[in-house]
Write a protein that holds these residues in place. Structure first.
Motif, PDB file in Angstrom:
ATOM      1  N   GLY A 420       0.796  -1.223   0.000  1.00  0.00           N
ATOM      2  CA  GLY A 420       0.000   0.000   0.000  1.00  0.00           C
ATOM      3  C   GLY A 420       0.823   1.265   0.000  1.00  0.00           C
ATOM      4  O   GLY A 420       0.274   2.367  -0.002  1.00  0.00           O
ATOM      5  N   GLY A 528      -4.596   4.040   1.301  1.00  0.00           N
ATOM      6  CA  GLY A 528      -5.858   3.744   1.970  1.00  0.00           C
ATOM      7  C   GLY A 528      -5.949   4.256   3.390  1.00  0.00           C
ATOM      8  O   GLY A 528      -6.795   3.817   4.160  1.00  0.00           O
ATOM      9  N   VAL A 719     -13.446   3.772   7.386  1.00  0.00           N
ATOM     10  CA  VAL A 719     -13.533   2.661   6.439  1.00  0.00           C
ATOM     11  C   VAL A 719     -14.985   2.224   6.380  1.00  0.00           C
ATOM     12  O   VAL A 719     -15.579   1.838   7.392  1.00  0.00           O
ATOM     13  CB  VAL A 719     -12.640   1.481   6.853  1.00  0.00           C
ATOM     14  CG1 VAL A 719     -12.739   0.356   5.820  1.00  0.00           C
ATOM     15  CG2 VAL A 719     -11.194   1.935   7.013  1.00  0.00           C
ATOM     16  N   HIS A 725     -13.967  -3.324  -2.145  1.00  0.00           N
ATOM     17  CA  HIS A 725     -12.952  -2.625  -1.372  1.00  0.00           C
ATOM     18  C   HIS A 725     -11.875  -2.067  -2.312  1.00  0.00           C
ATOM     19  O   HIS A 725     -11.820  -2.395  -3.494  1.00  0.00           O
ATOM     20  CB  HIS A 725     -12.308  -3.547  -0.336  1.00  0.00           C
ATOM     21  CG  HIS A 725     -13.180  -3.786   0.854  1.00  0.00           C
ATOM     22  ND1 HIS A 725     -14.373  -4.465   0.783  1.00  0.00           N
ATOM     23  CD2 HIS A 725     -13.017  -3.425   2.160  1.00  0.00           C
ATOM     24  CE1 HIS A 725     -14.923  -4.523   1.984  1.00  0.00           C
ATOM     25  NE2 HIS A 725     -14.120  -3.904   2.843  1.00  0.00           N
ATOM     26  N   GLY A 726     -11.011  -1.235  -1.747  1.00  0.00           N
ATOM     27  CA  GLY A 726      -9.874  -0.742  -2.507  1.00  0.00           C
ATOM     28  C   GLY A 726     -10.156   0.558  -3.231  1.00  0.00           C
ATOM     29  O   GLY A 726     -11.246   1.130  -3.148  1.00  0.00           O
ATOM     30  N   TYR A 727      -9.154   1.014  -3.994  1.00  0.00           N
ATOM     31  CA  TYR A 727      -9.189   2.320  -4.630  1.00  0.00           C
ATOM     32  C   TYR A 727     -10.322   2.438  -5.649  1.00  0.00           C
ATOM     33  O   TYR A 727     -10.840   3.523  -5.893  1.00  0.00           O
ATOM     34  CB  TYR A 727      -7.842   2.577  -5.313  1.00  0.00           C
ATOM     35  CG  TYR A 727      -7.636   4.007  -5.757  1.00  0.00           C
ATOM     36  CD1 TYR A 727      -7.270   4.995  -4.845  1.00  0.00           C
ATOM     37  CD2 TYR A 727      -7.786   4.381  -7.094  1.00  0.00           C
ATOM     38  CE1 TYR A 727      -7.064   6.307  -5.241  1.00  0.00           C
ATOM     39  CE2 TYR A 727      -7.589   5.691  -7.501  1.00  0.00           C
ATOM     40  CZ  TYR A 727      -7.231   6.645  -6.567  1.00  0.00           C
ATOM     41  OH  TYR A 727      -7.029   7.950  -6.975  1.00  0.00           O
ATOM     42  N   VAL A 759     -12.648   4.152   1.589  1.00  0.00           N
ATOM     43  CA  VAL A 759     -12.175   4.923   2.738  1.00  0.00           C
ATOM     44  C   VAL A 759     -12.477   6.402   2.497  1.00  0.00           C
ATOM     45  O   VAL A 759     -12.156   6.945   1.448  1.00  0.00           O
ATOM     46  CB  VAL A 759     -10.661   4.738   2.958  1.00  0.00           C
ATOM     47  CG1 VAL A 759     -10.168   5.633   4.087  1.00  0.00           C
ATOM     48  CG2 VAL A 759     -10.341   3.281   3.242  1.00  0.00           C
TER      49      VAL A 759
END
Length: 788
Positions: A420, A528, A719, A725-727, A759
């Motif tokens: 990350g 993140g 979160v 999930h993720g970018y 996020v």
């Protein structure tokens, strides 16, 4: 509504005379409803400025604060309890509710005269940034005071629509200051908008008569004769405003045609969501919302409403809280006048000057400041560049060459880092990161290292824990997690050491050569907003430096103080109190060999980056050959403007740490019941504290849509529970749209936040008022409590 604020170049220059002349022209010649506002006045009510104006113009007159004695407002009884925020808030609400065609706001004294709180008039009204009518000084020396006032306003970001002056009466000396501004100044004064600055004049009013009736008639005739000039001023400022609004109205279209946004897929950009930022002040953006609908009623001359009025279309300005701190740079608020003047001073003294084989006070002074604070105890050298990525590129060159020489390495040299990680977008810094959304599409990318999945700190459903792989470790208080010195001999520390040591040894046995440990201390930002367990990073550093038996360099450490590999701290984002501490070394309990700072370094005003290094690393570049030097350069190395501003920024941040945040720190200690060995509430500075309220953090952690939350310093990261999930996640979209709605607390402003996938992070500046934080917290709770 067309609202202007009248500033005086000095006291007794004719602000009230001009206010009356303009209101007179608006009412009698333009037939436009007009309002006069005096936010702060001093002296008996019967002598108040608005009383004079009301004698000659049947318009609405509003006086917000009137102090009894005729003296500077800051000296009046009870003045210091009249805050700038309360005056601005009252004036803003009044303007928002107004439906008059023209509104004129008259300030007190001169541009730099004190407000009730002691701040300057030009600073008091800056949050509103109304277009200015500058009343010039016609007296002896008035040319100088008028230009000084002009520059005071410009350095604060005001737009000046016109200079208004009184001509001297016939029986007085003819200084003709007005003629200088009409005929000479506009041609010779090098201001970028001089073509828009016109000078209008009216005669000075007749001498005061002892006969009240005669005096009234003389002034009535005077205003009638001056009305045509007042009308010309009205036409001029209306045209200036039309030109300005037309440009703002077209900016979205032109931006779509010409601007290439960073980190943005343009096919996904909704033009309606482009924020046209007209100005910024403190934590707020003032954004232009073209053709925003607002219920409005036509105002009659006496301020009453005309029956049957309908909603109208009008251009409106709205405010947005800058919840990303302008990509993490903002520390001392937008438009800070003292940073602006620091920049102007350095620009006027130096511009930019060469650094190699030269020196200057801003560059040397900042280096000394940094080495006595951020670099205290380990750093001896400061290398200047312009941004965080470049600073990290330099750091890698320093560390890798030192390791190559020290360990006699050849071939491919790699780094040890974290999953990350993000260290910038230059080729070298991208290669110091694992494959991710930022680098995989770059043709030259070649990830050079091994990466560790980090244990992360979370507050979830009211519980503080460290999550590592499939394990969870609970803590009573957040501060316990960040009290690393008490954890270094724990069982978990030994687990970390075994895990890290084995992975590094295995990689080296497979032929990997390591030249540096490169980490973002405490928080992996763009990856993140992962709050890494600081104990894990402490063990990483101890392994890299050969201080633990599990380290491949442990034996060497007994023989050489330069053992192991160089450690690089990327504090571009987290440094300088962003997370509540000056530097991460004070939490981790270990020093790096190289550290990079940027972002908050200049308070968010100008780009600047520094790479701090130990003397040991510096010595690896010394020889008789120029080719052995660090051959890295930047055209604006040690830019004097940036260096001088950074010195002022560091002083302000240090002052805030010693005074402004005491209450926040104590609140976090009390909330967690942190006690010393005798059971008494601790008075120490906590390692973990935030401007965000601890009760709010725990409340958010229990919301249905929230997986976890963390807060340190001015940063809070949430979160969201999401299937994706993720970018690439779109989970935050609807929440962010609601946050932008203009309905926060007593003041109407939205919150402009940016997501990192699922996020959502919120960032204040280091000077955000407590009441603003509370308003934002309430809005976040409200929005996140709503169904998606």
């Amino acid at each position: 509504m067309l609202a202007h604020i009248l500033f005086g170049a000095n006291t007794e220059v004719g602000k009230t005379i001009w206010s009356t002349a303009l209101c007179y022209a608006s009412h009698y010649l333009a037939h436009a409803p007009v309002e006069y506002i005096k936010p702060v006045g001093a002296g008996p009510v019967e002598e108040a400025d608005y009383v004079h104006l009301a004698k000659f113009v049947p318009c609405k007159c509003t006086n917000i604060h009137q102090f009894e004695k005729a003296m500077s407002p800051h000296m009046s009884e009870g003045a210091m309890q009249t805050t700038d925020a309360s005056i601005v808030s009252a004036l803003r609400k009044h303007l928002q509710a107004s439906s008059f065609k023209n509104t004129f706001v008259e300030t007190a004294g001169g541009v730099s005269s004190p407000a009730p709180s002691g701040s300057l008039q030009c600073d008091l009204y800056r949050p509103l940034r109304l277009p200015v009518l500058l009343i010039g000084d016609s007296k002896l020396g008035g040319i100088s005071t008028t230009i000084a006032a002009y520059e005071q306003l410009k350095v604060r970001g005001y737009d000046i629509s016109a200079i208004l002056m009184l001509r001297d009466p016939e029986n007085a000396p003819q200084y003709e200051n007005w003629k200088y501004f009409s005929e000479i100044w506009s041609k010779s004064y090098s201001c970028h908008d001089k073509e828009n600055i016109k000078c209008f004049t009216i005669p000075s009013p007749p001498a005061l008569s002892q006969d009240a009736e005669a005096d009234f008639k003389a002034m009535q005739k005077y205003y009638s004769e001056s009305a045509s000039v007042g009308y010309d001023v009205l036409k001029h400022i209306e045209q200036v405003q039309k030109t300005r609004l037309a440009r703002l109205d077209d900016m979205i279209n032109q931006t779509e045609k010409h601007i290439w946004y960073p980190f943005t897929q343009h096919t996904l950009v909704n033009p309606k969501e482009i924020a046209v930022i007209d100005s910024a002040h403190g934590d707020m953006y003032t954004v232009f919302a073209p053709n925003a609908k607002r219920k409005s009623e036509e105002a009659l001359a006496d301020g009453s409403k005309k029956e049957g009025s309908v909603a109208v279309e009008e251009n409106k300005y709205k405010e947005l809280f800058d919840a990303s701190a302008s990509w993490w740079t903002q520390g001392l608020g937008h438009g800070d006048p003292y940073l602006a003047m620091s920049a102007a001073y350095a620009a006027g003294r130096y511009g930019h000057v060469l650094l190699p084989n030269c020196t200057n006070e801003p560059a040397l002074g900042l280096a000394e400041d940094l080495l006595s604070t951020v670099g205290k105890g380990w750093a001896n050298r400061v290398y200047y560049s312009d941004n965080g990525a470049t600073g990290m590129e330099i750091a890698l060159k320093m560390a890798l060459k030192a390791a190559r020489i020290q360990h006699q390495l050849s071939g491919k040299i790699e780094i040890i880092g974290l999953e990350g990680a993000y260290h910038g977008d230059t080729i070298g810094t991208m290669d110091a990161c694992p494959p991710n959304v930022y680098n995989v599409e770059v043709d030259w990318y070649d990830g050079r290292g091994i990466w560790f999945d980090s244990p992360v700190v979370k507050v979830s459903n009211g519980e503080v824990s460290v999550q590592w792989e499939d394990k969870s470790f609970s803590f009573t208080a957040l501060d316990d997690v960040y009290n690393v010195s008490s954890r270094v001999n724990s069982h978990l520390a030994k687990q970390y050491a075994s895990f890290i040591g084995e992975k590094v040894r295995t990689a080296m046995q497979q032929g990997h050569q390591f030249g540096a440990l490169v980490i973002e201390p405490l928080v992996v930002g763009a990856g993140g907003m992962l709050f890494v367990d600081p104990l894990f990073q402490r063990v990483l550093v101890d392994i890299a430096k050969g201080r633990l038996p599990e380290s491949p360099w442990y034996t060497e450490a007994h023989e050489n103080k330069k053992a192991g590999i160089p450690v690089v701290f990327d504090e571009v984002f987290i440094g300088l109190y962003r997370l509540g501490q000056l530097r991460s070394a004070d939490i981790l309990g270990v020093y790096p060999d190289v550290q990079v700072n940027a972002k908050l370094l200049t308070g968010g005003l100008v780009p600047l980056s520094v790479t701090l290094a130990s003397e040991e690393l510096f010595e690896y570049f010394l020889s008789d050959k120029k080719s052995d030097a660090l051959l890295h350069g930047h055209s604006y190395t040690a830019h004097p403007v940036g260096c001088h501003v950074a010195r002022q920024s560091l002083k302000r941040l240090d002052q805030l740490n010693r005074t402004a945040w005491t209450e926040n720190k104590q609140r976090w200690l009390e909330f967690f019941g942190c006690q010393n060995v005798n059971g008494v509430l601790s008075s120490r500075n906590p390692n973990a504290w935030s401007v965000w309220d601890p009760e709010w953090v725990y409340e958010v952690s229990k919301l249905e849509c929230v997986e976890s939350i963390m807060a340190l310093g001015s940063l809070a990261s949430v979160v969201l529970k999401a299937g994706d999930h993720g970018y690439q996640s779109s989970a935050a979209g609807q929440y962010l749209s609601r946050l932008r709605e203009f309905s926060t607390g007593a003041e109407e402003y939205g919150i402009l936040a940016r997501p990192l996938g699922n996020v959502v992070y919120f960032m204040t500046s280091q000077i955000t008022p407590t009441h603003t934080v509370k308003e934002i917290q309430a809005k976040i709770i409200d929005v996140f409590s709503q169904p998606r």
